[in-house]
Design a protein around this motif. Sequence first.
Motif, PDB file in Angstrom:
ATOM      1  N   VAL A 224       0.870  -1.174   0.000  1.00 18.03           N
ATOM      2  CA  VAL A 224       0.000   0.000   0.000  1.00 18.03           C
ATOM      3  C   VAL A 224       0.904   1.219   0.000  1.00 18.03           C
ATOM      4  N   CYS A 225       0.694   2.144  -0.916  1.00 18.27           N
ATOM      5  CA  CYS A 225       1.564   3.319  -1.030  1.00 18.27           C
ATOM      6  C   CYS A 225       1.557   4.119   0.258  1.00 18.27           C
ATOM      7  N   ALA A 226       2.741   4.495   0.717  1.00 17.20           N
ATOM      8  CA  ALA A 226       2.864   5.304   1.930  1.00 17.20           C
ATOM      9  C   ALA A 226       2.556   6.766   1.662  1.00 17.20           C
ATOM     10  N   CYS A 227       2.583   7.165   0.401  1.00 18.26           N
ATOM     11  CA  CYS A 227       2.265   8.537  -0.011  1.00 18.26           C
ATOM     12  C   CYS A 227       1.174   8.467  -1.080  1.00 18.26           C
ATOM     13  N   ASP A 228       0.518   9.587  -1.343  1.00 15.60           N
ATOM     14  CA  ASP A 228      -0.477   9.597  -2.402  1.00 15.60           C
ATOM     15  C   ASP A 228       0.165   9.655  -3.786  1.00 15.60           C
ATOM     16  N   TYR A 229       1.432  10.086  -3.841  1.00 16.19           N
ATOM     17  CA  TYR A 229       2.241   9.948  -5.049  1.00 16.19           C
ATOM     18  C   TYR A 229       3.694   9.881  -4.617  1.00 16.19           C
ATOM     19  N   GLN A 230       4.555   9.323  -5.460  1.00 10.51           N
ATOM     20  CA  GLN A 230       5.938   9.110  -5.067  1.00 10.51           C
ATOM     21  C   GLN A 230       6.866   9.333  -6.252  1.00 10.51           C
ATOM     22  N   ILE A 231       8.076   9.836  -5.963  1.00  7.61           N
ATOM     23  CA  ILE A 231       9.103  10.030  -6.979  1.00  7.61           C
ATOM     24  C   ILE A 231      10.380   9.370  -6.478  1.00  7.61           C
ATOM     25  N   LYS A 232      11.006   8.570  -7.320  1.00  7.11           N
ATOM     26  CA  LYS A 232      12.237   7.878  -6.955  1.00  7.11           C
ATOM     27  C   LYS A 232      13.395   8.855  -6.755  1.00  7.11           C
ATOM     28  N   ASP A 233      14.279   8.535  -5.827  1.00 12.15           N
ATOM     29  CA  ASP A 233      15.506   9.302  -5.607  1.00 12.15           C
ATOM     30  C   ASP A 233      16.645   8.297  -5.469  1.00 12.15           C
ATOM     31  N   THR A 234      17.451   8.169  -6.512  1.00 10.79           N
ATOM     32  CA  THR A 234      18.515   7.155  -6.520  1.00 10.79           C
ATOM     33  C   THR A 234      19.582   7.428  -5.476  1.00 10.79           C
ATOM     34  N   PHE A 235      19.824   8.711  -5.142  1.00 13.89           N
ATOM     35  CA  PHE A 235      20.816   9.062  -4.122  1.00 13.89           C
ATOM     36  C   PHE A 235      20.415   8.484  -2.774  1.00 13.89           C
ATOM     37  N   ILE A 236      19.156   8.684  -2.383  1.00 13.62           N
ATOM     38  CA  ILE A 236      18.683   8.201  -1.090  1.00 13.62           C
ATOM     39  C   ILE A 236      18.646   6.680  -1.065  1.00 13.62           C
ATOM     40  N   GLU A 237      18.242   6.075  -2.165  1.00 12.33           N
ATOM     41  CA  GLU A 237      18.196   4.617  -2.213  1.00 12.33           C
ATOM     42  C   GLU A 237      19.596   4.011  -2.160  1.00 12.33           C
ATOM     43  N   GLU A 238      20.566   4.658  -2.797  1.00 11.86           N
ATOM     44  CA  GLU A 238      21.942   4.175  -2.741  1.00 11.86           C
ATOM     45  C   GLU A 238      22.498   4.335  -1.325  1.00 11.86           C
ATOM     46  N   PHE A 239      22.195   5.455  -0.686  1.00 10.97           N
ATOM     47  CA  PHE A 239      22.626   5.659   0.700  1.00 10.97           C
ATOM     48  C   PHE A 239      22.096   4.539   1.595  1.00 10.97           C
ATOM     49  N   TYR A 240      20.826   4.226   1.463  1.00 12.55           N
ATOM     50  CA  TYR A 240      20.225   3.191   2.305  1.00 12.55           C
ATOM     51  C   TYR A 240      20.892   1.841   2.064  1.00 12.55           C
ATOM     52  N   LYS A 241      21.129   1.493   0.810  1.00 10.86           N
ATOM     53  CA  LYS A 241      21.738   0.195   0.491  1.00 10.86           C
ATOM     54  C   LYS A 241      23.146   0.078   1.047  1.00 10.86           C
TER      55      LYS A 241
END
Length: 417
Positions: A224-241
Amino acid sequence: MQKFHDKTNINAKKNLTGSSFIDYRTQPRTYKKYPHFFLSFNINDYEELGFLNNIGKITDTKTYGNESIQLRVNPSAGGLYPNEVYIQLRGLKGLVSGVYHYMLLENKITLIHELSNDGLEYYFKEKNQKKFIFLLSNAYFRSSWKYEQRAIRYLLLDTGHMLGSIFAALELENIPFDIDFNFDKEALNSDFSFDNYESFYVAVSCGDYKKIEVKKLRTPIVNVCACDYQIKDTFIEEFYKNSFKDDFPIISNIDLLKDINKKILYEAINKRRSIRAFRNKAITKEDFLFITKNIFEFASKYDLEIYFINNNRSNKKKGIYKKVKLQKEGDFKETAIILALNQELAGQSAFTLFFTSSNIKNYFYLYILSGFISQILYLRTTSINLSSSGIGAYFDDITKEFFETSNNIFYVFAIGK
């Protein structure tokens, strides 16, 4: 992790030349709600769940023009609240053993997965059944929508504040617990069908249930989407990984709130606010020692170094301190304001704390612990009718120069009256 920190620095040049426009009409939703066909249960109908009332609830509503802002027991950068809380429950009378989502706006929990011989324990090193397991996630777009790459810092701090709220709620009920960062986040994110838009950061487990080893979740959990719309951010996803490659010690037996009367602690949880301005009043030595009791020792244990500027504490020289040792005497109120991105709070306070660390290996965990400790400071301060506020925006470069340290600066926290 250093490269991620450096890319999110605020320096004087960037602050003066940078510009961005935020259209607040586009702010994503700050809460997650499962469809009506999922079973929901009122927390207040179950005595053993009473402590959940003190974790993330709405404590006040303020109106600004036509807009209403709901204030919670825990603060969040920009009021964006990226955290979601999931709870696995076992053996509670009248409730199916299962994984639930905590709907703080409605004070309910929603059953999203019924347990059989499976469970969240499978993803942890200790696989025996627990009575409660809390999982804290972040829906990063809620923060990156406004703060872009620097959102990585606020996601960690907000997680720490929420972790502190869970700690306080459990402390009220004398429920022992473990804070655990060492679970298989990648597998769990996948089985919750998050698709990188949402990710787990930390877990809290309470009480042994049965010494039975569990299996992995037998089916993926509906996304279930946590937001009503979402945009990917590769910087934040790379940081998390890159953030969960190393283990961090399980944290338990924390003695940071035990000395506060339960009724006073409950009132502090409900009254906690981020102050907008101090009155430049002095605080006593006794108040300072009460607020900071065990804080410096706890921080040092996990490689956090706390500096502070004493602006107005009675019977103590004004100046720069590292932990409790005077480094340089002087009146640095104006400097504190400049360091905190020209926010008056930092100089009006009785004292302003700066959380720092040189430990890059444990960056992810220590940043969260900075928010956690700050939530404790909020509660200790509120319990004696003093005020405080976290300050997440500051000049990284000149703050390091001022304290003559190579440590990374994690957070600024002002306390006073």
